[in-house]
Enzyme design. Sequence first.
Site, PDB file in Angstrom:
ATOM      1  CB  CYS A  79       7.065 -73.892-121.151  1.00  0.00           C
ATOM      2  SG  CYS A  79       6.905 -72.689-122.494  1.00  0.00           S
ATOM      3  CB  CYS A 120      11.547 -74.320-123.185  1.00  0.00           C
ATOM      4  SG  CYS A 120      11.903 -74.971-124.578  1.00  0.00           S
ATOM      5  CB  CYS A 134       6.555 -71.008-129.334  1.00  0.00           C
ATOM      6  SG  CYS A 134       8.168 -70.634-128.491  1.00  0.00           S
ATOM      7  CB  CYS A 135       6.168 -76.160-129.613  1.00  0.00           C
ATOM      8  SG  CYS A 135       5.780 -76.135-127.600  1.00  0.00           S
ATOM      9  CB  CYS A 189       6.310 -79.801-127.405  1.00  0.00           C
ATOM     10  SG  CYS A 189       7.042 -81.164-127.706  1.00  0.00           S
TER      11      CYS A 189
END
Length: 252
Positions: A216, A213, A130-131, A241
């Site tokens: 997170c 984000c 995702c990162c 990340c």
Amino acid sequence: MSSFIPIQLWQIPPTTITQSVSLPPLIQNLEQQLSQIAQQHKKVVLANSLAVEDMVLTHAIAQLQLPIEIIVLDTGKLHAEALSYLDIVKKHYDHLTFTVYQPLPQSLQDFETTHDFLDIYQSLSVRKACCFARKIEPLQRALAHKTAWITGQRREQSPTRQQLPQREWDTAHNLEKFNPLADWTHEQVWAYIHAHSIPIHPLYHHGMPSIGCEPCTKPIRQGEDLRAGRWWWESQDSKECGLHANPTSSLS
């Protein structure tokens, strides 16, 4: 009858006389570094995450009127407060060039096809995927054709940054990387912010000393590690990340 003890969330540190006295030589060194970087590199950018450290650097660049572009990664998962704050920052430093990079739609679609978003809380590899889609790939585009980039990283931020040099070679992006605040303390950063009346990200007032984000990031208690609210479900040594996890070598 049991008494209820309210949780005390982290608070912005006040500026002490000691911190105020320590600032002038730090500021002089910072301004010298930034001026030299701008002289040596015509294609240099500051990666501004809207964190307090990056606002110190942004303010110094503005004060010195240096031709350094400011890049911001809008991951698509930022807090609404962060996006509003970005508008405030752009207006406050309206003579600077801000460029916002967003994830590629295809990258997000590929991630969503392969993973359920909630899997980030169960799998480190999924969270890093995702990162990659939301941060790393956009950063790669932002740094393309650049010769150097500047970050607000500091050594005391996490175990993975304890050996952070002020100047290094980023082999992944094939350019120089500068960390001018590497040896600054958390308190010194805030002392600079207060001394220069720099606009403050609103989430700092809600117990979040490290802001990423929205899914997170969470508030922390006073006295906890400053990055305890980032990827809180993971071990301390994996809390990156990937933006700064690339192979580098010190040039200092």
